[in-house]
Design an enzyme around this catalytic site. Structure first.
Site, PDB file in Angstrom:
ATOM      1  N   HIS A 179       2.155 -18.530 100.000  1.00  0.00           N
ATOM      2  CA  HIS A 179       3.292 -19.434 100.215  1.00  0.00           C
ATOM      3  C   HIS A 179       4.623 -18.700 100.031  1.00  0.00           C
ATOM      4  CE1 HIS A 179       0.884 -23.307 100.130  1.00  0.00           C
ATOM      5  NE2 HIS A 179      -0.007 -22.358  99.853  1.00  0.00           N
ATOM      6  N   ASP A 197       8.004 -26.761  99.424  1.00  0.00           N
ATOM      7  CA  ASP A 197       6.578 -26.649  99.719  1.00  0.00           C
ATOM      8  C   ASP A 197       5.922 -28.006  99.442  1.00  0.00           C
ATOM      9  OD1 ASP A 197       4.512 -24.008  99.780  1.00  0.00           O
ATOM     10  OD2 ASP A 197       3.618 -25.909  99.149  1.00  0.00           O
ATOM     11  N   GLN A 228      -0.844  -5.515 104.977  1.00  0.00           N
ATOM     12  CA  GLN A 228      -1.666  -6.167 106.011  1.00  0.00           C
ATOM     13  C   GLN A 228      -0.971  -6.304 107.373  1.00  0.00           C
ATOM     14  OE1 GLN A 228      -4.437  -9.257 104.900  1.00  0.00           O
ATOM     15  NE2 GLN A 228      -3.663 -10.612 106.471  1.00  0.00           N
TER      16      GLN A 228
HETATM   17  N1  UDP Z   1      -1.807 -10.049 102.079  1.00  0.00           N
HETATM   18  C1  UDP Z   1      -1.375  -8.739 102.167  1.00  0.00           C
HETATM   19  N2  UDP Z   1      -2.132  -7.780 101.591  1.00  0.00           N
HETATM   20  C2  UDP Z   1      -3.310  -8.029 100.949  1.00  0.00           C
HETATM   21  C3  UDP Z   1      -3.739  -9.380 100.864  1.00  0.00           C
HETATM   22  C4  UDP Z   1      -2.974 -10.364 101.454  1.00  0.00           C
HETATM   23  O1  UDP Z   1      -0.314  -8.450 102.745  1.00  0.00           O
HETATM   24  O2  UDP Z   1      -3.943  -7.102 100.452  1.00  0.00           O
HETATM   25  C5  UDP Z   1      -0.967 -11.107 102.662  1.00  0.00           C
HETATM   26  C6  UDP Z   1      -1.447 -11.535 104.031  1.00  0.00           C
HETATM   27  O3  UDP Z   1      -0.876 -10.706 105.035  1.00  0.00           O
HETATM   28  C7  UDP Z   1      -0.969 -12.979 104.096  1.00  0.00           C
HETATM   29  C8  UDP Z   1      -1.010 -13.441 102.653  1.00  0.00           C
HETATM   30  O4  UDP Z   1      -1.061 -12.268 101.858  1.00  0.00           O
HETATM   31  O5  UDP Z   1       0.375 -13.018 104.541  1.00  0.00           O
HETATM   32  C9  UDP Z   1      -2.252 -14.254 102.340  1.00  0.00           C
HETATM   33  O6  UDP Z   1      -2.120 -15.522 102.885  1.00  0.00           O
HETATM   34  P1  UDP Z   1      -3.344 -16.276 103.563  1.00  0.00           P
HETATM   35  O7  UDP Z   1      -2.842 -17.612 103.973  1.00  0.00           O
HETATM   36  O8  UDP Z   1      -3.944 -15.453 104.622  1.00  0.00           O
HETATM   37  O9  UDP Z   1      -4.421 -16.408 102.415  1.00  0.00           O
HETATM   38  P2  UDP Z   1      -4.353 -16.876 100.875  1.00  0.00           P
HETATM   39  O10 UDP Z   1      -4.068 -15.661 100.092  1.00  0.00           O
HETATM   40  O11 UDP Z   1      -3.273 -17.903 100.770  1.00  0.00           O
HETATM   41  O12 UDP Z   1      -5.723 -17.407 100.641  1.00  0.00           O
END
Ligand code: UDP
Length: 491
Positions: A18, A123, A355
């Protein structure tokens, strides 16, 4: 910062999934003439070091308002400032209480800001943002981290009172009112948004009230992906939906892509150089987001499946997973260990991966994802097909968007939700299934090729949507107009 500019205050849920889109949204608004304040706490500010450095060097009018985390008042350790740092289910209600206690200090902080705020974006998990908006007589918008499809499905399930008559949470049913038959279960479509979730009744009620009274809903999606469901959502809620995504596309260069969320555990240029040496569309990226917790036995099955596939890959394992299972660290690094065996074709990132930068590299050809909505949007933006491996929350409904609505993914085949941090030591997907799944994802020819073509075309469309004249850009301009209403009244 001149008076006369709209000033948005974004209050994200304190979770990486978020805070990251909140920062992307801040970047988008700020590059289009608005001033933006993002509300966070000290531990989250530390994590945003690279983002904070980048915005100050680029002179973007974004302020990070770091308010002390009210740990004592909420009886929660001060270290639990982010969902990924809350390691006990018993602490979640305290965590939400702590966030709601930011209301008074935030209001005091905002009273001292010049120019004053003109719009709040809260949010959905921070419904108390509506009180701040009321106090300041400015509009409040709700940001949902979910897709239009997921929100529409949740609302129609609620409106048809399906859960009232359902005793078996694993009994399949068809989601009513959708243009195509889509099956789910209560366990896979948990009612924590439009129904009262046990232990979170007050939060759920406030969230419903915030949505009833809000000026509009902001989503990280775009018409090119979900126009039907976005319209449905507008009809069901009676609210204007501002689909302004894909938000990750707010980051144009490699440095800003790598500055999202935590500090990467690998030098970004080293990672991109490794990808430079790989053929186009040949590398699979495997990551389950920021809060899922994969147990040791399952990690080893994933590794063994990737190894047996013979394919190239980047696999992200969280630091917390390695800390909980030192045997996995040993299995990876020992003399004839996993990393040695896959050397030259496989890279393991231990911790946080850059990522968005990885997915944007032309050597990457597919994404094994838990279907967090940010990850889905990042994959579509990069034109990458997905192997879907949902765990919990909205992820199973997101899988439906990917596999059945957009037809840009293939399911690994998860039958029941997997609890993330507090789960049992169990293997859900064996190595043969992982191997078969990734081979199917990367398949050249046949259905694999069709999927790839479809997602590439969709990627092109969504990238155009955020450009001047595109659907998401137009919605962004309308959103900025909402933030400017107060200014117009006072002139
Ligand atoms: N992310 C990242 N590196 C990592 C793990 C996650 O940059 O090693 C980022 C990913 O690109 C995304 C966010 O963290 O923007 C994760 O959000 P998502 O909705 O995919 O999953 P959540 O973590 O909320 O389950």
């Amino acid at each position: 910062m001149a008076a006369g500019e709209p000033h948005f205050v974004i209050i994200p849920l304190l979770a990486q999934g978020h805070i990251i889109p909140a920062c992307d949204m801040a970047r988008l608004l700020a590059t289009n003439g608005a001033i933006v304040t993002v509300v966070i706490t000290p531990a989250n500010l530390t994590r945003l070091h690279s983002f904070s450095t980048l915005i100050s060097t680029s002179n973007l009018p974004i302020r990070l308002a770091s308010l002390p985390f009210p740990s004592t008042a909420a009886s929660i350790p001060d270290s639990c400032q982010n969902v990924d740092l809350v390691h006990s289910p018993d602490l979640f209600s305290n965590f939400f209480l702590a966030m709601s206690l930011l209301q008074t200090p935030l209001l005091e902080y905002l009273h001292g800001q010049h120019p004053p705020p003109t719009c709040i974006i809260s949010d959905h998990f921070q419904p108390w943002g509506m009180n701040i908006a009321r106090e300041l007589s400015i509009p409040n918008l709700i940001f949902h981290g979910f897709s239009s499809f997921t929100l529409t499905a949740m609302l129609t399930i609620k409106n048809h009172k399906i859960y009232q008559s359902l005793t078996d949470v694993h009994k399949p049913f068809i989601i009513p009112g959708l243009p195509q038959p889509i099956e789910t279960t209560k366990a896979k479509a948990p009612p924590f948004f439009y129904e009262e979730a046990p232990g979170f009744e007050k939060l759920a009620q406030e969230a419903i009230m915030a949505e009833d009274t809000c000026e509009g809903i902001v989503l990280n999606t775009c018409s090119e992906m979900e126009s039907y469901f976005t319209q449905q959502l507008e009809e069901l809620t009676g609210k204007k939906v501002y689909a302004i995504g894909p938000l990750p596309l707010a980051n144009k260069d490699a440095a800003s892509k790598a500055a999202r969320g935590n500090k990467p555990s690998i030098d970004e240029s080293q990672c991109l150089q490794w990808l430079d040496s790989m053929p186009e569309s040949s590398v699979i990226y495997v990551s389950f987001g920021s809060i899922t917790h994969t147990v040791a036995a399952q990690l080893i099955e994933i590794g063994a499946g990737l190894e047996a596939s013979g394919l190239r890959f980047i696999w992200v394992i969280k630091e917390s997973e390695l800390m909980a299972a030192p045997e996995v660290g040993k299995w990876l690094t020992e003399e004839e260990g996993f990393e040695k065996r896959v050397e030259g074709r496989g890279m393991v990132i231990k911790g946080w991966a850059p990522q968005a930068a990885i997915l944007g590299h032309s050597a990457v050809g597919g994404f094994v994802t838990h279907c967090g909505w940010n990850s889905v949007m990042e994959s579509v933006s990069a034109g990458l097909p997905m192997l879907t491996w949902p765990h919990f929350a909205d992820q199973f409904l997101n899988e439906k968007v990917v596999v059945e609505v957009l037809k840009v993914g293939v399911p690994v085949g998860i039958g029941k939700p997997i609890m993330y941090v507090f789960g049992e030591e169990m293997v859900v997907v064996g190595r043969e299934v992982v191997e078969k799944g990734v081979k199917c994802l990367m398949e050249c020819g046949g259905e694999g090729e069709e999927r790839r073509k479809r997602v590439r075309e969709l990627g092109e469309k969504v990238r155009k949507a955020v450009d001047k004249g595109g659907s998401s850009f137009e919605n962004l301009i309308k959103l900025i107009e909402v933030g400017s209403k107060k200014l117009m009244k006072s002139t």
